[in-house]
Design a protein around this motif. Structure first.
Motif, mmCIF file in Angstrom:
data_model
loop_
_atom_site.group_PDB
_atom_site.id
_atom_site.type_symbol
_atom_site.label_atom_id
_atom_site.label_comp_id
_atom_site.label_asym_id
_atom_site.label_seq_id
_atom_site.Cartn_x
_atom_site.Cartn_y
_atom_site.Cartn_z
ATOM 1 N N ASP A 1 0.840 -1.254 -0.008
ATOM 2 C CA ASP A 1 0.300 0.103 0.111
ATOM 3 C C ASP A 1 0.787 1.191 0.180
ATOM 4 N N PHE A 2 0.368 2.418 -0.628
ATOM 5 C CA PHE A 2 1.393 3.482 -0.793
ATOM 6 C C PHE A 2 0.460 4.607 -1.033
ATOM 7 N N THR A 3 1.182 5.778 -0.729
ATOM 8 C CA THR A 3 0.080 7.086 -0.824
ATOM 9 C C THR A 3 0.381 7.578 -2.138
ATOM 10 N N TYR A 4 -0.801 7.782 -2.881
ATOM 11 C CA TYR A 4 -0.810 8.153 -4.201
ATOM 12 C C TYR A 4 -2.345 8.816 -4.560
ATOM 13 N N SER A 5 -2.599 9.619 -5.276
ATOM 14 C CA SER A 5 -4.099 10.259 -5.223
ATOM 15 C C SER A 5 -4.867 9.729 -6.457
ATOM 16 N N LYS A 6 -4.468 8.917 -7.417
ATOM 17 C CA LYS A 6 -5.141 8.214 -8.253
ATOM 18 C C LYS A 6 -4.645 7.225 -8.826
ATOM 19 N N ALA A 7 -5.645 6.436 -9.619
ATOM 20 C CA ALA A 7 -5.297 5.035 -10.125
ATOM 21 C C ALA A 7 -4.108 4.988 -10.930
ATOM 22 N N LEU A 8 -3.202 3.862 -11.037
ATOM 23 C CA LEU A 8 -2.362 3.874 -11.825
ATOM 24 C C LEU A 8 -2.682 3.601 -13.282
ATOM 25 N N THR A 9 -2.232 4.125 -14.456
ATOM 26 C CA THR A 9 -2.728 3.579 -15.717
ATOM 27 C C THR A 9 -1.898 2.400 -16.016
ATOM 28 N N LYS A 10 -2.364 1.659 -17.136
ATOM 29 C CA LYS A 10 -1.854 0.643 -17.557
ATOM 30 C C LYS A 10 -0.312 0.628 -18.154
ATOM 31 N N GLU A 11 -0.086 2.060 -18.533
ATOM 32 C CA GLU A 11 1.471 2.211 -19.002
ATOM 33 C C GLU A 11 2.446 2.328 -17.752
ATOM 34 N N ALA B 1 -7.989 2.787 -0.058
ATOM 35 C CA ALA B 1 -8.669 3.838 0.758
ATOM 36 C C ALA B 1 -8.307 4.974 -0.070
ATOM 37 N N ALA B 2 -8.971 6.063 0.570
ATOM 38 C CA ALA B 2 -8.902 7.245 -0.090
ATOM 39 C C ALA B 2 -7.552 7.943 0.220
ATOM 40 N N GLY B 3 -7.066 8.192 -1.098
ATOM 41 C CA GLY B 3 -5.558 8.610 -1.164
ATOM 42 C C GLY B 3 -4.640 7.517 -0.818
ATOM 43 N N ILE B 4 -4.770 6.402 -0.885
ATOM 44 C CA ILE B 4 -4.108 5.016 -0.905
ATOM 45 C C ILE B 4 -4.373 4.053 -1.975
ATOM 46 N N ARG B 5 -3.281 3.647 -2.532
ATOM 47 C CA ARG B 5 -3.346 2.781 -3.578
ATOM 48 C C ARG B 5 -2.620 1.199 -3.290
ATOM 49 N N ARG B 6 -3.195 0.312 -3.590
ATOM 50 C CA ARG B 6 -2.644 -1.099 -3.193
ATOM 51 C C ARG B 6 -2.156 -1.811 -4.523
ATOM 52 N N ILE B 7 -1.000 -2.425 -4.598
ATOM 53 C CA ILE B 7 -0.335 -3.184 -5.611
ATOM 54 C C ILE B 7 -0.494 -4.729 -4.948
ATOM 55 N N GLU B 8 -0.946 -5.677 -5.399
ATOM 56 C CA GLU B 8 -0.582 -7.017 -5.285
ATOM 57 C C GLU B 8 0.224 -7.669 -6.319
ATOM 58 N N ALA B 9 0.916 -8.436 -6.198
ATOM 59 C CA ALA B 9 1.987 -9.239 -7.104
ATOM 60 C C ALA B 9 2.273 -10.525 -6.677
ATOM 61 N N TYR B 10 2.541 -11.158 -7.903
ATOM 62 C CA TYR B 10 3.281 -12.694 -7.526
ATOM 63 C C TYR B 10 4.899 -12.513 -7.810
ATOM 64 N N THR B 11 5.726 -13.638 -7.212
ATOM 65 C CA THR B 11 7.101 -13.878 -7.846
ATOM 66 C C THR B 11 7.048 -15.384 -8.100
ATOM 67 N N GLY B 12 8.317 -15.581 -8.512
ATOM 68 C CA GLY B 12 8.657 -17.125 -8.591
ATOM 69 C C GLY B 12 7.723 -17.910 -9.320
#
Length: 870
Positions: free
Chosen positions: A596-606, A688-699
């Motif tokens: 989770d990280f502070t950022y105000s908008k959704a990330l684009t595909k790019e 949450a408001a102002g917080i974005r979340r990335i989920e990822a896999y490895t290996g």
């Protein structure tokens, strides 16, 4: 006494203890407690320092001072109603962790008050614990305070303690604010809580005992000092104000509220309540959001949401029409930026989050008020005065309408609410939440005396298997000599290879093995410096003996891949987004990583692709991963990223992935970035408001995901009767075919609807000058029904329409009335009466209403009743 502003008092205090008395000046800790489940929010100056008092953590200097921002939620309902209560305040404090004790604490407090603040010593009174002769003698013999101004009180007033743990007597310092503040002639010394004459300004707590479960007070070998002085309160005394809302910093905030509302403070008591609520709550809101708290429906997020909504409601009571908290918060930021420069850094995020919540609540208020007003009307229609708790809880739980707002509006209508029933439903919901939050272990460590064990030697960074001695065995309630086969328990050893949950990383799992016993380790936790293993014995009986502690190697490797990938992701986010991205939470387990990280908008595909590509590039570069213990100052020099509390550690562990990423971290990591193998983002979302979340896999999880996707593509190709490489062409062909068929269907539907409309148009009857259309349909959608009503109204004046349609065994009634007839006929009453004939209910406005029905056999009877009503 000196006439100092609040910001000046704060600086005077920190300089006194920092420069003159050699204390480490601590920047205010965030309002979110770190590793302390017992607290929702920081509510006292010592709260963030608990582990320094217990010795679990060490500070470079054994004495510290701070002005700590605090939130207390127990009196939210009373804020505004009185001139004393507030949710947000700052607590000045000086602390000793086994360094100085009573003599220095008392002398320095007296010096600061009488010399630095120039308070007349003859205005000071103190209280001490009745058995604390040492404190009394210091005040009397060394400070020289008259005996009549040293009061002795019992445990209830002058002894600080919890059920168990560090405790001790305290000494409170009072300032006599003058006889004109007295309640009566008997108000001549401290002790009357209702009096404004003797103001308690400082509490010196002498933590000299440890209270055990047997209520025994064991003297501490290194007693501590914990003091607290309310900044707003001492500023109020120095400025000669009657209450905290009149001190200098609050005056500028109140002035802003006056400008927004066109109301003047101190002219109308009802308005004053609302102004105080907004002034107090807006400060709490500003600092809570700045510290990373977001509006939600649970825990501290709900406290924030409640404060925003309560402040907004009182703005409406003052006549403020639109959103206004942004303007008040901007004034607060400007007022407090001297000490809290992070408010400037977080300003845009604070305003964005609060404005969004305020905007959402504006909608909530409108919809909630409609529902509540219907409840109020129903109560009055039936001569009832108490709203049932279930309705109040539904307003709260389903529509987000706060109970205190429901109560306020009911009271304005001389009504009340069944609080007991509401509380039962709320407790039931909380119990469900508590059950859902229970850990996998389901065990508590409260019954174990952790202090009786030495620090566990953790060797798991380098070894996944180690021979260790089992020195403690427990079940949920008591110490054991052995744990039987098939039973669960707790194991404490002198050393271990198992990593305890912490820093976002989950605990290891594995086995504890002896020659004739095998136990499965399913959770590992850490309390103080002791590592605790939760186990289930699957072979033999486990006793206090030597055993092999074996970590599940494959699972640990998956966890380390994800943890190292999290560090790579953190740096890639900063590089790609080019903004001040800050970590707001993480979870690392064997299956995936979550960041989770502070950022105000959704990330684009790019952006997602760039981040993913950068992380994989660093994996392929085979960067060495170093783990080093170094002084905190050295970690700062090399630019290592760390949590707030790391600032006060002497030595820290730095994990470096080449020169690309450097972070303070106590977790487990790979030795080379190539061991992560591959990185794939599987989801980017809002946490949450102002917080974005990335989920990822490895290996191997990426490998499994790839195989799964290939299987799905092959199945899709089979269903489309094509091969995988032609899937997109086949889908395009089908979309064109579907589009063509839809157009044909719509054309047929329009022809059919026109025939139906012409048929019902011929059924309009004129009764005493009123055009009436009553008709029933089968399986017609509401959009078509409303279209018929609008067209009929265009063709006929003075028209009443009552339609019924049966869909999936349920009846829907609608009534629509021309504006020329609404003074004589009520659509809501019509549908309410006819729907009850079929066992349903409903209602609405005078010109349009809708209701449901159940008994289809009585549908004709219901429609015939319309004629009688007209």
């Amino acid at each position: 006494m000196k006439k100092l502003g609040m910001n000046e008092v704060r600086r005077e205090y920190l300089d006194f203890f920092g420069k003159k008395k050699n204390h480490t000046v601590l920047k205010s800790f965030p309002l979110i407690p770190e590793d302390d489940e017992s607290l929702l929010l920081i509510n006292a100056g010592m709260a963030p320092l608990k582990k320094y008092f217990t010795g679990e953590k060490k500070m470079k200097n054994n004495r510290a001072t701070s002005s700590q921002r605090c939130i207390r939620t127990g009196d939210i309902d009373r804020v505004g109603m009185t001139e004393r209560h507030g949710t947000f305040f700052e607590m000045l404090g000086n602390f000793s962790f086994g360094d100085y004790f009573k003599r220095e604490a008392i002398h320095w407090a007296y010096e600061f008050l009488t010399v630095n603040l120039e308070i007349d010593k003859n205005l000071l009174w103190v209280s001490v614990f009745e058995d604390d002769d040492e404190a009394y003698d210091i005040w009397h013999d060394e400070i020289g305070l008259d005996s009549e101004r040293i009061l002795k009180f019992g445990k209830e007033d002058n002894f600080w303690e919890l059920e168990v743990g560090p405790c001790g007597p305290d000494s409170e310092i009072f300032v006599d604010r003058g006889i004109d503040k007295a309640i009566d002639e008997n108000d001549n010394k401290p002790g009357n809580d209702d009096s404004d004459r003797f103001m308690e300004v400082w509490n010196l707590v002498f933590t000299q005992f440890n209270k055990n479960a047997n209520k025994e007070y064991i003297p501490l070998s290194h007693p501590n000092i914990d003091t607290g002085m309310g900044l707003e309160r001492i500023a109020m005394v120095l400025q000669g104000k009657d209450n905290i809302f009149e001190v200098d910093v609050n005056q500028s905030i109140i002035k802003e509220i006056e400008n927004l509302s066109n109301k003047k403070y101190k002219e109308d008591e009802k308005d004053d309540i609302s102004i105080r609520v907004i002034a107090d709550h807006a400060k709490a809101i500003t600092f809570m959001v700045s510290d990373g708290i977001l509006p939600s429906n649970e825990k501290r997020g709900y406290v924030l949401r409640r404060l925003i909504r309560r402040a907004y409601r009182h703005g409406k009571l003052l006549g403020i029409k639109n959103e206004f908290l942004k303007s008040v918060i901007e004034k607060i930021i400007d007022t407090y930026k001297i000490e809290y420069n992070e408010l400037i850094e977080n300003k845009d995020r604070i305003l964005s989050i609060v404005s969004k919540e305020e905007e959402n609540f504006q909608k909530t208020i409108d919809s909630g008020l409609d529902i509540l007003n219907s409840y109020i009307k129903n109560l009055k229609d039936h001569n009832e005065s108490v709203l049932n708790g279930a309705d109040a809880f539904k307003l709260y739980d389903t529509y987000g309408f706060p109970l205190d707002l429901t109560r306020e509006i009911l009271e304005e209508n001389n009504l009340s609410v069944d609080i007991n029933e509401f509380n039962k439903l709320m407790e039931k919901q909380k119990e469900l939440a508590r059950s859902a939050r229970k850990s996998d272990s389901g065990w508590s460590l409260e019954s174990i005396n952790i202090d009786s064990f030495d620090k566990t030697d953790f060797v798991g960074y380098d070894k996944l298997s180690v021979e260790a001695n089992i020195i403690g065995l427990f079940d949920q309630n008591k110490d054991l000599n052995f744990i039987k086969e098939g039973k669960k328990g707790i194991v404490i050893s002198d050393k271990t290879s198992f990593y305890a949950e912490g820093g976002g990383q989950v605990a290891d799992s594995g086995f504890i093995v002896t020659e004739d016993t095998k136990a499965r380790v399913y959770d590992v936790q850490k309390k103080k410096d002791v590592i605790v293993h939760y186990i289930e014995v699957i072979e033999g009986n486990l006793s206090k003996t030597s055993a092999k502690f074996i970590v599940d190697k494959d699972r640990r490797l998956d966890i380390t891949r994800n943890h190292s990938a999290t560090h790579l992701l953190d740096q890639a986010l900063r590089n790609v987004l080019k903004e001040d991205v800050n970590q707001a939470g993480s979870l690392v387990d064997a299956d995936k990583l979550r960041f989770d990280f502070t950022y105000s908008k959704a990330l684009t595909k790019e952006e997602i692709r760039k981040i993913e590509d950068e992380v994989n590039k660093k994996i392929r570069e085979q960067l060495p991963v170093k783990k080093q213990i170094m002084p905190y100052e050295e970690s700062e020099k090399i630019g290592a990223i760390g949590l707030f509390e790391d600032k006060y550690k002497d030595m820290v562990r730095v994990v470096s992935i080449g020169d690309y990423s450097k972070e303070l971290c106590g977790g487990c990591h790979v030795n080379n970035s190539s061991e992560v193998l591959i990185f794939k983002i599987i989801q980017e979302s809002s946490a949450a408001a102002g917080i974005r979340r990335i989920e990822a896999y490895t290996g191997k999880k990426v490998y499994e995901l790839t195989n799964s996707n290939i299987d799905k593509i092959e199945k899709i190709a089979n269903k489309l009767k094509t091969n995988p490489k032609n899937i997109l062409d086949r889908i395009d062909s089908l979309e064109n075919e579907v589009k063509s068929l839809k157009e044909k269907v719509q054309k047929l539907k329009r022809l059919n609807d026109e025939d139906v409309f012409n048929d019902i148009a011929n059924r309009v009857e004129n009764i005493n000058g009123i055009n009436l259309l009553v008709h029933k349909f089968d399986n017609i959608d509401m959009e078509t029904l409303r279209n018929f009503e609008d067209r009929m109204k265009n063709n006929y004046k003075d028209l009443i329409i009552v339609f019924a349609t049966v869909n999936n065994g349920k009846i829907i009634f609608t009534a629509s009335i021309s504006d020329s007839l609404v003074d004589r006929y009520n659509a809501g009453q019509i549908v309410r009466i006819i729907s009850k004939i079929t066992g349903g209910n409903g209602g609405g406005k005078r010109n349009f209403a809708q209701a449901g029905g159940k008994d289809i056999s009585k549908l004709d009877e219901a429609l015939n009743a319309v004629y009688q009503l007209i």
